[in-house]
Design an enzyme around this catalytic site. Structure first.
Site, PDB file in Angstrom:
ATOM      1  N   GLU A  35     -65.110  94.767 -21.748  1.00 12.09           N
ATOM      2  CA  GLU A  35     -64.038  93.682 -21.344  1.00 12.09           C
ATOM      3  C   GLU A  35     -62.754  93.746 -22.761  1.00 12.09           C
ATOM      4  OE1 GLU A  35     -64.935  89.947 -19.996  1.00 12.09           O
ATOM      5  OE2 GLU A  35     -66.508  90.715 -18.708  1.00 12.09           O
TER       6      GLU A  35
HETATM    7  N1  CAA Z   1     -52.390  87.513 -17.745  1.00  9.97           N
HETATM    8  C1  CAA Z   1     -51.280  87.741 -16.850  1.00  9.97           C
HETATM    9  N2  CAA Z   1     -50.602  88.946 -17.014  1.00  9.97           N
HETATM   10  C2  CAA Z   1     -50.835  89.768 -18.076  1.00  9.97           C
HETATM   11  C3  CAA Z   1     -51.525  89.344 -19.093  1.00  9.97           C
HETATM   12  C4  CAA Z   1     -52.501  88.106 -18.912  1.00  9.97           C
HETATM   13  N3  CAA Z   1     -53.373  87.786 -19.761  1.00  9.97           N
HETATM   14  N4  CAA Z   1     -51.760  90.522 -19.815  1.00  9.97           N
HETATM   15  C5  CAA Z   1     -50.958  91.528 -19.718  1.00  9.97           C
HETATM   16  N5  CAA Z   1     -50.327  91.025 -18.382  1.00  9.97           N
HETATM   17  C6  CAA Z   1     -49.430  91.540 -17.628  1.00  9.97           C
HETATM   18  C7  CAA Z   1     -48.128  91.790 -18.494  1.00  9.97           C
HETATM   19  O1  CAA Z   1     -47.137  90.505 -18.584  1.00  9.97           O
HETATM   20  C8  CAA Z   1     -47.277  92.954 -17.882  1.00  9.97           C
HETATM   21  O2  CAA Z   1     -46.621  92.601 -16.721  1.00  9.97           O
HETATM   22  P1  CAA Z   1     -44.994  92.292 -16.644  1.00  9.97           P
HETATM   23  O3  CAA Z   1     -44.581  93.848 -17.032  1.00  9.97           O
HETATM   24  O4  CAA Z   1     -44.712  91.937 -15.216  1.00  9.97           O
HETATM   25  O5  CAA Z   1     -44.647  91.350 -17.734  1.00  9.97           O
HETATM   26  C9  CAA Z   1     -48.518  93.578 -17.414  1.00  9.97           C
HETATM   27  O6  CAA Z   1     -49.610  92.872 -17.405  1.00  9.97           O
HETATM   28  C10 CAA Z   1     -48.792  94.941 -18.375  1.00  9.97           C
HETATM   29  O7  CAA Z   1     -48.871  94.370 -19.629  1.00  9.97           O
HETATM   30  P2  CAA Z   1     -48.529  95.365 -20.924  1.00  9.97           P
HETATM   31  O8  CAA Z   1     -47.130  95.904 -20.865  1.00  9.97           O
HETATM   32  O9  CAA Z   1     -48.867  94.402 -21.989  1.00  9.97           O
HETATM   33  O10 CAA Z   1     -49.586  96.513 -20.611  1.00  9.97           O
HETATM   34  P3  CAA Z   1     -50.244  97.745 -21.645  1.00  9.97           P
HETATM   35  O11 CAA Z   1     -50.325  98.798 -20.940  1.00  9.97           O
HETATM   36  O12 CAA Z   1     -49.612  97.439 -22.978  1.00  9.97           O
HETATM   37  O13 CAA Z   1     -51.629  96.890 -21.758  1.00  9.97           O
HETATM   38  C11 CAA Z   1     -53.800  95.705 -22.535  1.00  9.97           C
HETATM   39  C12 CAA Z   1     -52.196  95.745 -22.035  1.00  9.97           C
HETATM   40  C13 CAA Z   1     -53.679  94.215 -22.941  1.00  9.97           C
HETATM   41  C14 CAA Z   1     -53.821  96.581 -23.449  1.00  9.97           C
HETATM   42  C15 CAA Z   1     -54.472  95.866 -21.262  1.00  9.97           C
HETATM   43  O14 CAA Z   1     -54.219  97.328 -20.620  1.00  9.97           O
HETATM   44  C16 CAA Z   1     -55.797  95.693 -21.451  1.00  9.97           C
HETATM   45  O15 CAA Z   1     -56.572  94.514 -21.484  1.00  9.97           O
HETATM   46  N6  CAA Z   1     -57.012  96.727 -21.482  1.00  9.97           N
HETATM   47  C17 CAA Z   1     -58.158  96.461 -21.674  1.00  9.97           C
HETATM   48  C18 CAA Z   1     -58.977  96.618 -20.290  1.00  9.97           C
HETATM   49  C19 CAA Z   1     -59.983  95.920 -20.378  1.00  9.97           C
HETATM   50  O16 CAA Z   1     -60.272  94.706 -20.940  1.00  9.97           O
HETATM   51  N7  CAA Z   1     -61.112  96.433 -19.611  1.00  9.97           N
HETATM   52  C20 CAA Z   1     -62.458  95.479 -19.329  1.00  9.97           C
HETATM   53  C21 CAA Z   1     -63.103  96.139 -18.040  1.00  9.97           C
HETATM   54  S1  CAA Z   1     -64.107  95.039 -17.362  1.00  9.97           S
HETATM   55  C22 CAA Z   1     -65.437  94.869 -18.143  1.00  9.97           C
HETATM   56  O17 CAA Z   1     -65.539  95.566 -19.343  1.00  9.97           O
HETATM   57  C23 CAA Z   1     -66.508  94.247 -17.639  1.00  9.97           C
HETATM   58  C24 CAA Z   1     -67.822  94.300 -18.652  1.00  9.97           C
HETATM   59  O18 CAA Z   1     -67.932  95.290 -19.337  1.00  9.97           O
HETATM   60  C25 CAA Z   1     -68.881  93.569 -18.317  1.00  9.97           C
HETATM   61  P1  FAD Z   2     -61.003 104.199 -24.530  1.00  8.77           P
HETATM   62  O1  FAD Z   2     -60.001 103.488 -23.897  1.00  8.77           O
HETATM   63  O2  FAD Z   2     -60.753 105.818 -24.511  1.00  8.77           O
HETATM   64  O3  FAD Z   2     -60.892 104.056 -26.427  1.00  8.77           O
HETATM   65  C1  FAD Z   2     -61.590 104.541 -27.171  1.00  8.77           C
HETATM   66  C2  FAD Z   2     -61.452 104.331 -28.601  1.00  8.77           C
HETATM   67  O4  FAD Z   2     -59.676 104.040 -28.606  1.00  8.77           O
HETATM   68  C3  FAD Z   2     -61.783 102.810 -28.742  1.00  8.77           C
HETATM   69  O5  FAD Z   2     -62.064 102.420 -30.040  1.00  8.77           O
HETATM   70  C4  FAD Z   2     -60.339 102.079 -28.296  1.00  8.77           C
HETATM   71  O6  FAD Z   2     -60.475 100.724 -28.899  1.00  8.77           O
HETATM   72  C5  FAD Z   2     -59.293 102.841 -29.287  1.00  8.77           C
HETATM   73  N1  FAD Z   2     -58.089 102.789 -28.763  1.00  8.77           N
HETATM   74  C6  FAD Z   2     -57.528 103.078 -27.310  1.00  8.77           C
HETATM   75  N2  FAD Z   2     -56.372 102.618 -27.155  1.00  8.77           N
HETATM   76  C7  FAD Z   2     -55.927 102.008 -28.469  1.00  8.77           C
HETATM   77  C8  FAD Z   2     -54.840 101.439 -28.766  1.00  8.77           C
HETATM   78  N3  FAD Z   2     -53.671 101.267 -28.203  1.00  8.77           N
HETATM   79  N4  FAD Z   2     -54.650 101.131 -30.238  1.00  8.77           N
HETATM   80  C9  FAD Z   2     -56.183 101.156 -30.811  1.00  8.77           C
HETATM   81  N5  FAD Z   2     -56.855 101.651 -30.664  1.00  8.77           N
HETATM   82  C10 FAD Z   2     -57.227 102.248 -29.354  1.00  8.77           C
HETATM   83  N6  FAD Z   2     -65.357  98.311 -16.949  1.00  8.77           N
HETATM   84  C11 FAD Z   2     -65.265  97.666 -15.855  1.00  8.77           C
HETATM   85  O7  FAD Z   2     -64.111  97.930 -15.326  1.00  8.77           O
HETATM   86  N7  FAD Z   2     -66.216  97.073 -15.306  1.00  8.77           N
HETATM   87  C12 FAD Z   2     -67.430  96.681 -15.559  1.00  8.77           C
HETATM   88  O8  FAD Z   2     -68.217  95.951 -15.104  1.00  8.77           O
HETATM   89  C13 FAD Z   2     -67.776  97.348 -16.977  1.00  8.77           C
HETATM   90  N8  FAD Z   2     -68.845  97.407 -17.540  1.00  8.77           N
HETATM   91  C14 FAD Z   2     -69.068  98.029 -18.501  1.00  8.77           C
HETATM   92  C15 FAD Z   2     -70.777  98.367 -19.117  1.00  8.77           C
HETATM   93  C16 FAD Z   2     -70.873  98.994 -20.369  1.00  8.77           C
HETATM   94  C17 FAD Z   2     -72.229  99.179 -20.709  1.00  8.77           C
HETATM   95  C18 FAD Z   2     -69.753  99.948 -20.692  1.00  8.77           C
HETATM   96  C19 FAD Z   2     -70.227 100.694 -22.022  1.00  8.77           C
HETATM   97  C20 FAD Z   2     -68.495  99.979 -20.646  1.00  8.77           C
HETATM   98  C21 FAD Z   2     -68.131  98.805 -19.277  1.00  8.77           C
HETATM   99  N9  FAD Z   2     -67.105  98.939 -18.460  1.00  8.77           N
HETATM  100  C22 FAD Z   2     -66.645  98.299 -17.546  1.00  8.77           C
HETATM  101  C23 FAD Z   2     -65.830  99.695 -19.382  1.00  8.77           C
HETATM  102  C24 FAD Z   2     -65.389  99.176 -20.612  1.00  8.77           C
HETATM  103  O9  FAD Z   2     -64.597  98.017 -20.139  1.00  8.77           O
HETATM  104  C25 FAD Z   2     -64.471 100.334 -21.363  1.00  8.77           C
HETATM  105  O10 FAD Z   2     -65.673 101.301 -21.711  1.00  8.77           O
HETATM  106  C26 FAD Z   2     -63.557  99.729 -22.290  1.00  8.77           C
HETATM  107  O11 FAD Z   2     -62.488  98.848 -21.850  1.00  8.77           O
HETATM  108  C27 FAD Z   2     -63.060 100.911 -23.282  1.00  8.77           C
HETATM  109  O12 FAD Z   2     -62.573 101.838 -22.733  1.00  8.77           O
HETATM  110  P2  FAD Z   2     -62.800 103.446 -22.894  1.00  8.77           P
HETATM  111  O13 FAD Z   2     -64.519 103.585 -22.692  1.00  8.77           O
HETATM  112  O14 FAD Z   2     -62.064 104.430 -21.926  1.00  8.77           O
HETATM  113  O15 FAD Z   2     -62.327 103.674 -24.109  1.00  8.77           O
END
Ligand code: CAA
Ligand code: FAD
Length: 379
Positions: free
Chosen positions: A363
Site C-alpha cells: 500500500e
Molecule cells: N486522491 C486523488 N487523486 C490523486 C491522489 C489522491 N490521494 N494522489 C494522486 N492523485 C492524482 C493526482 O492528482 C494526479 O492527477 P492529475 O494529473 O489529474 O492532477 C494523478 O493522480 C497522478 O499523480 P502524480 O502526478 O502525483 O503521480 P506519480 O506518478 O508522481 O505517483 C504516487 C504518485 C503517490 C507515487 C502513486 O503512484 C502511488 O501511490 N504509488 C504507490 C502505489 C501503491 O500504493 N500501491 C499499493 C498497491 S495495493 C496494495 O499494496 C494492497 C496490499 O498490499 C494489501
Molecule cells: P518498487 O516500486 O520497484 O520499489 C523498489 C524500491 O525502490 C522500494 O524501496 C521503493 O520504496 C523504492 N522507490 C521506488 N520509487 C521510488 C521513488 N520515486 N523515490 C524513492 N524510492 C523509490 N499490490 C496490489 O495491487 N494489490 C495487492 O493486494 C497487493 N498485495 C501485496 C502483498 C504482498 C505480500 C506484497 C509483497 C506486495 C503486495 N502488493 C499488492 C504490491 C505492493 O503494493 C508493491 O510491492 C509496492 O507498492 C512496491 O512496489 P514494487 O514491489 O514494484 O517495488
C-alpha cells in the site's frame, strides 16, 4: 480534545480482541509454517461483521466508523496479521471503493456479498513493472463498445486465489497517461482469467499472494467503476483510506509483540531478578510503549479525519509511515527481550517481526509515503 472511546467502540474492540485470542491464536503458528489461508476463521470474521465494518447496513455492512475499524484491526493484527490483511483489503479497498464509486447495480451484485463476507475481494493495481510507479500500467482494457477486452499481468495480489471479485486497474487510452486508466470489476471464472502461482513469503504467510493473468478477458462495460478514465484517481482515493488500515495493522503487530515482551520480561530471571528489573530492558519497554502510543494516536487521528470528512491523504500516510517503521523497530526489540526464546516459533515474536516487514512495503512503501506527505506539505 476528547480521547474517550464510545461504548460501541469499546464493544467492537473487545469483540475483536476475544475473537483474535479464541479463534485466531490457536493454529496461528501452524498456518504461518504451512502457508495455510485461515478459511474457517475468515468465514467467522464475515459472520461477525468484520469484513464490511464501515459499509452501510443497507448494503450488508456494519455502518461503523473508521475509529472502530482501526481498533478492530489493531486487535486482530496483534495475533494474526495474515487474517488482518484479508480484513483490510476487503474493508478499505474493495468494499469502500465499491460503496463510494460503484453504481447501484454494482453495489447490489458485488458489495452486498462482499460486505457480509459471503465472498471476499481483491484490489489489483501492482504489475511486474508498475509497483511504486503505479501510473505505468501495462494491463490493457481495449474499448469494444459494450465491453472491454483485458490483457496483462498483475503481481502480488492479496486474496489472489481466494477472492471471487477483483477490482482491476487497466490502461484504456495509453496516450492520455494516468487519465486513460480504468478500474474494472472482474469475476473469478471469467474466460481467460488465470490465477498464477502463490508466492512463498517471509511474512504474512497465511495470506495468499498471487500473480494474475488476463488473456483476452471480456468484461462488460457495466463493470467499469466511475467515468471513463477515472481508474487511477479511484486507485489513489481508495489507497488513501487503505493506508489507515495498514497503519493499524502495523500498530497491532507492534503492540502484540510489546505485550508478549512485557509479560516475558516479568517472568524471566537473570542475575537473581526478573529481566524487567534491569534498566536496559525496562528502558526498552518504555521506548516501545511510547512509540506504540504515538502510532495509535496517528492512526486514530487519520481515522477521525476520515470520519469527519476532512482530507486524510496526509494523516493516513503519516500514520502508515510511522507505524510501519515503528513496528519493524519494536518487533526486533521484542525478539531481543526474549533472548534465544525469541528466535524460535513457539514464542510468536519472530513471526511478528517477519510480519512487520510487509507494512513498510505494501500500500505504498515507506519511501512512497514520504513522497505523498512531502507533496502535501509543499503544495
Ligand atoms: N486522491 C486523488 N487523486 C490523486 C491522489 C489522491 N490521494 N494522489 C494522486 N492523485 C492524482 C493526482 O492528482 C494526479 O492527477 P492529475 O494529473 O489529474 O492532477 C494523478 O493522480 C497522478 O499523480 P502524480 O502526478 O502525483 O503521480 P506519480 O506518478 O508522481 O505517483 C504516487 C504518485 C503517490 C507515487 C502513486 O503512484 C502511488 O501511490 N504509488 C504507490 C502505489 C501503491 O500504493 N500501491 C499499493 C498497491 S495495493 C496494495 O499494496 C494492497 C496490499 O498490499 C494489501
Ligand atoms: P518498487 O516500486 O520497484 O520499489 C523498489 C524500491 O525502490 C522500494 O524501496 C521503493 O520504496 C523504492 N522507490 C521506488 N520509487 C521510488 C521513488 N520515486 N523515490 C524513492 N524510492 C523509490 N499490490 C496490489 O495491487 N494489490 C495487492 O493486494 C497487493 N498485495 C501485496 C502483498 C504482498 C505480500 C506484497 C509483497 C506486495 C503486495 N502488493 C499488492 C504490491 C505492493 O503494493 C508493491 O510491492 C509496492 O507498492 C512496491 O512496489 P514494487 O514491489 O514494484 O517495488
Amino acid at each position: 480534545m476528547d480521547f474517550t472511546l464510545t461504548e460501541e467502540q469499546i464493544m467492537i474492540r473487545d469483540a475483536a480482541r476475544d475473537f483474535a485470542r479464541n479463534e485466531l491464536l490457536p493454529g496461528v503458528i501452524e498456518r504461518d509454517e504451512k502457508q495455510q489461508f485461515p478459511h474457517e476463521q475468515i468465514k467467522k470474521m464475515g459472520e461477525l461483521g468484520f469484513l464490511g465494518m464501515m459499509t452501510a447496513p443497507e448494503y450488508g455492512g456494519g455502518g461503523m466508523d473508521t475509529v472502530s475499524y482501526v481498533l478492530a484491526m489493531e486487535e486482530i493484527s496483534k495475533i494474526d496479521a495474515s487474517a488482518s490483511v484479508v480484513m483490510s483489503v476487503n474493508n478499505s479497498l474493495v468494499c469502500w471503493g465499491l460503496e463510494t464509486y460503484g453504481t447501484e447495480e454494482q453495489k447490489q451484485k458485488y458489495l452486498v456479498p462482499l460486505a457480509t463476507g459471503e465472498i471476499i475481494g481483491a484490489f489489483c493495481l501492482s504489475e511486474p513493472e508498475a509497483g511504486s510507479d503505479a501510473t505505468s500500467q501495462k494491463t490493457s482494457a481495449v474499448d469494444m463498445g459494450d465491453h472491454y477486452i483485458v490483457n496483462g499481468t498483475k503481481n502480488w495480489i492479496t486474496n489472489g486465489s481466494t477472492a471471487s471479485v477483483y477490482l482491476v486497474i487497466c490502461q484504456t487510452h495509453a496516450e492520455k497517461g494516468h487519465k486513460g486508466i480504468n478500474a474494472l470489476i472482474i469475476e473469478k471464472g471469467m474466460d481467460g482469467f488465470v490465477v498464477g502461482l502463490k508466492e512463498n513469503k517471509l511474512g504474512i504467510r497465511g495470506s495468499d499472494t498471487h500473480s494474475l493473468m488476463f488473456n483476452n478477458v471480456k468484461v462488460p462495460k457495466e463493470n467499469r467503476i466511475g467515468e471513463d478514465g477515472f481508474g487511477f484517481s479511484f486507485a489513489m482515493k481508495t489507497l488513501a483510506g487503505g493506508r489507515i488500515g495498514i497503519a493499524a495493522q502495523a500498530l497491532g503487530i507492534a503492540s502484540g509483540a510489546y505485550e508478549l515482551a512485557l509479560q516475558y520480561s516479568k517472568e524471566r530471571k537473570a542475575f537473581g531478578k526478573e529481566i524487567s528489573q534491569h534498566q536496559a530492558i525496562a528502558f526498552k519497554l518504555a521506548d516501545m510503549a511510547t512509540e506504540i502510543e504515538v502510532a495509535r494516536l496517528l492512526c486514530l487521528k487519520a481515522a477521525c479525519d476520515k470520519d469527519e470528512k476532512r482530507n486524510y491523504d496526509q494523516s493516513g500516510a503519516m500514520a502508515k509511515l510511522y507505524a510501519a517503521d515503528m513496528a519493524m523497530r519494536n518487533t526486533v526489540e521484542a525478539v531481543q527481550i526474549h533472548g534465544g526464546y525469541g528466535f524460535v516459533k513457539e514464542y510468536h515474536v519472530e513471526r511478528l517481526m517477519r510480519d512487520a516487514k510487509i507494512t513498510q512495503i505494501y500500500e505504498g512503501t515507506s519511501e512512497i509515503q514520504k513522497i505523498v506527505i512531502s507533496r502535501s506539505l509543499l503544495k
